[in-house]
Write an enzyme that holds these catalytic residues in place. Structure first.
Site, PDB file in Angstrom:
ATOM      1  N   TYR A 138       0.858  -1.180   0.000  1.00  0.00           N
ATOM      2  CA  TYR A 138       0.000   0.000   0.000  1.00  0.00           C
ATOM      3  C   TYR A 138       0.899   1.236   0.000  1.00  0.00           C
ATOM      4  O   TYR A 138       1.564   1.519   0.985  1.00  0.00           O
ATOM      5  CB  TYR A 138      -0.884  -0.053   1.243  1.00  0.00           C
ATOM      6  N   LYS A 166      -1.431  -1.385  -4.114  1.00  0.00           N
ATOM      7  CA  LYS A 166      -2.488  -0.364  -4.084  1.00  0.00           C
ATOM      8  C   LYS A 166      -1.779   0.980  -4.074  1.00  0.00           C
ATOM      9  O   LYS A 166      -1.103   1.335  -3.111  1.00  0.00           O
ATOM     10  CB  LYS A 166      -3.371  -0.507  -2.856  1.00  0.00           C
TER      11      LYS A 166
END
Length: 285
Positions: A138, A166
């Site tokens: 992330y 992400k």
């Protein structure tokens, strides 16, 4: 389910319904899960930034994860944020959630001190080696204080058990370069974390999108994604413009101090009768 499917489609960064004592509101969580799944979403992402994950106690994190997995009954995959200031603390979060039945974990870089290249790589290598479930990187500089370096990503795409990224770095040019550079990695997926660029995300090669505004307009977000997948870019762009206009109008209707994504989402969901309260974890209001 193939691991790649976890990061495919519209992936709500689900808010966490709370009672006034900051415990999980189960009834509201049921209604929210049904609302999102009925809206056509593809994966649920709990305990992330919008879900206030790092602010919630480990006991409540486990209760939420176990409850969402059980209530979802396999209708969609469920992944959870496990981010923390150090690798060891992330591992504690993973251990805490191990028996909840999740499909994967999502982690940022450590977010107390900045990390150098070797430390960036080491952090995710530790998580990948110790976790029984796949790890999703992330990248969210606004919360961590630094971007994931390109050299680190170049190394991490080759690590077993790391299955995707992400990207919430707000840098579309860089995102495009990342996708094009590693598109050949068939077992590595990319998702963009911005509601106002669902159509562009798919055009640039993203497998999925993690838009907080799916709480506000789930069917519209899914329709944008579906048209982009069919390469009907004119329809997708038109729908994206519609979503962007609606989201701006909605956000402008709230006081400035309530403009954070999770606050607006909770206020909107409460107004729609989907959750019972719009409590945010203390001390935030």
């Amino acid at each position: 389910m193939e691991q790649k499917e976890i990061l495919k489609g519209i992936i709500p960064p689900m808010i966490t319904p709370l009672n006034k004592d900051f415990k999980i509101d189960r009834k509201s969580t049921e209604k929210l899960v049904d609302y999102l799944i009925d809206g056509g979403i593809h994966t649920l992402f709990i305990l992330g930034t919008t879900g206030e994950g790092p602010l919630i106690s480990k006991a409540e994190q486990f209760k939420l994860a176990k409850f969402v997995v059980e209530y979802t009954e396999g209708r969609v995959p469920v992944i959870a944020g496990v981010s923390a200031p150090s690798s060891l603390e992330v591992l504690k979060n993973i251990e805490n959630l191990n028996e909840s039945g999740l499909d994967g974990y999502v982690s940022t870089l450590p977010f107390y001190d900045k990390t150098n290249l070797k430390e960036e790589i080491k952090h995710f290598e530790i998580l990948a080696a110790e976790s029984e479930l796949p790890i999703i990187i992330y990248d969210i500089p606004v919360k961590v204080g630094q971007r994931l370096s390109e050299k680190a990503l170049e190394n991490l795409v080759e690590v077993d058990n790391i299955i995707g990224l992400k990207d919430s770095s707000s840098n579309l040019r860089n995102f495009r370069e990342r996708v094009e550079k590693f598109r050949h990695k068939k077992d590595f997926s990319f998702a963009l974390g911005h509601s106002d660029m669902i159509d562009i995300s798919i055009y640039l090669g993203a497998d999925g999108v993690v838009p907080s505004d799916v709480h506000l307009f789930p069917e519209l977000c899914v329709e944008i994604y579906n048209n982009a997948q069919k390469e009907d870019w004119i329809k997708a762009r038109k729908l994206q413009s519609e979503l962007n206009k609606k989201r701006i109008e909605l956000y402008n209707s709230f006081p400035a101090q309530s403009r954070a994504n999770n606050k607006v989402c909770k206020k909107h969901l409460k107004a729609k009768g989907i959750i019972a309260s719009d409590y945010i974890m203390a001390p935030y209001i």
